[in-house]
Design an enzyme around this catalytic site. Structure first.
Site, PDB file in Angstrom:
ATOM      1  CB  CYS A 150     -47.345  -1.950 -15.302  1.00 36.48           C
ATOM      2  SG  CYS A 150     -47.889  -3.300 -16.012  1.00 36.48           S
ATOM      3  N   GLY A 151     -48.367  -0.456 -17.044  1.00 32.66           N
ATOM      4  CA  GLY A 151     -49.382   0.665 -18.300  1.00 32.66           C
ATOM      5  C   GLY A 151     -50.687  -0.377 -18.905  1.00 32.66           C
TER       6      GLY A 151
END
Length: 221
Positions: A150-151
């Site tokens: 994810c980020g």
């Protein structure tokens, strides 16, 4: 090998700086580890420290995918993947936009926009209850190697814990998330933004662009 999971408060502008690789793994986050564990069940630290889930830094991810057969599982919401995503990665979002328009939800959305959404550009979301089922449709073999990403690394921690509970045996975690990646870590990237900036939106996006411009001007001078 012991990995230190430090849960820190970070601003979006810090994403413009690329952290140097280290022996410890730092997870920038706006949520506490207790909340992660409450949502996901078993301690994420336990899964990592026991070796049940393998932490992989962005600089090592491409090699793990090419030589060890890891499939990159991008669990970010759609609006982040539209900005930038790794070609060939599998996308199954852990969080989806909450489209409920009841009075209470609309109030929550308004508060979210005032405190978070206007600055980050993030929508008001809800957890995807069908996350594991959707992964099973794409990857039915639970012996497959999945690298959750994810980020910032927090949402993917929640994701790999759910996948472990769902029976997947060979799980990896992109330590620190795409925000910790450097140019070239993932050679094939689709989209209009750099992968490490895809989580940044709203007003913070314009501050980021100003910061990048000032850095360029500073180097040229």
């Amino acid at each position: 090998m012991a990995f230190q999971l430090n849960l820190l408060q970070t601003s979006s502008l810090n994403y413009a700086k690329q952290p140097q690789p280290s022996s410890s793994i730092t997870v920038p986050t706006r949520l506490s580890s207790s909340r992660v564990n409450a949502i996901s069940g078993r301690s994420t630290q336990e899964l990592l420290q026991s070796g049940t889930v393998r932490p992989i830094l962005p600089k090592d991810a491409a090699l793990a995918m090419e030589s060890e057969g890891y499939l990159l599982l991008d669990i970010r919401p759609q609006w982040e993947t539209e900005k930038a995503r790794v070609s060939g990665s599998l996308h199954v979002p852990l969080f989806v936009e909450d489209k409920d328009n009841s009075p209470l939800t609309l109030l929550k959305k308004w508060v979210h926009f005032g405190y978070i959404g206007a600055w980050t550009g993030q929508y008001f979301t809800m957890i995807n209850d069908d996350f594991v089922k959707e992964v099973e449709k794409e990857v039915p073999d639970k012996e497959s190697k999945l690298l959750a990403a994810c980020g910032e690394g927090l949402r993917s921690m929640m994701a790999f814990t759910k996948l472990h509970q769902g029976g997947y045996k060979n799980l990896g975690w992109l330590a620190g998330g795409f925000n910790r990646a450097s140019d070239g870590d993932f050679p094939n990237v689709e989209g209009t933004e750099k992968l490490q900036y895809a989580t940044i939106g709203g007003a913070s996006y314009y501050f980021l662009q100003l910061l990048i411009l000032l850095q360029v001007v500073g180097k040229n001078n």
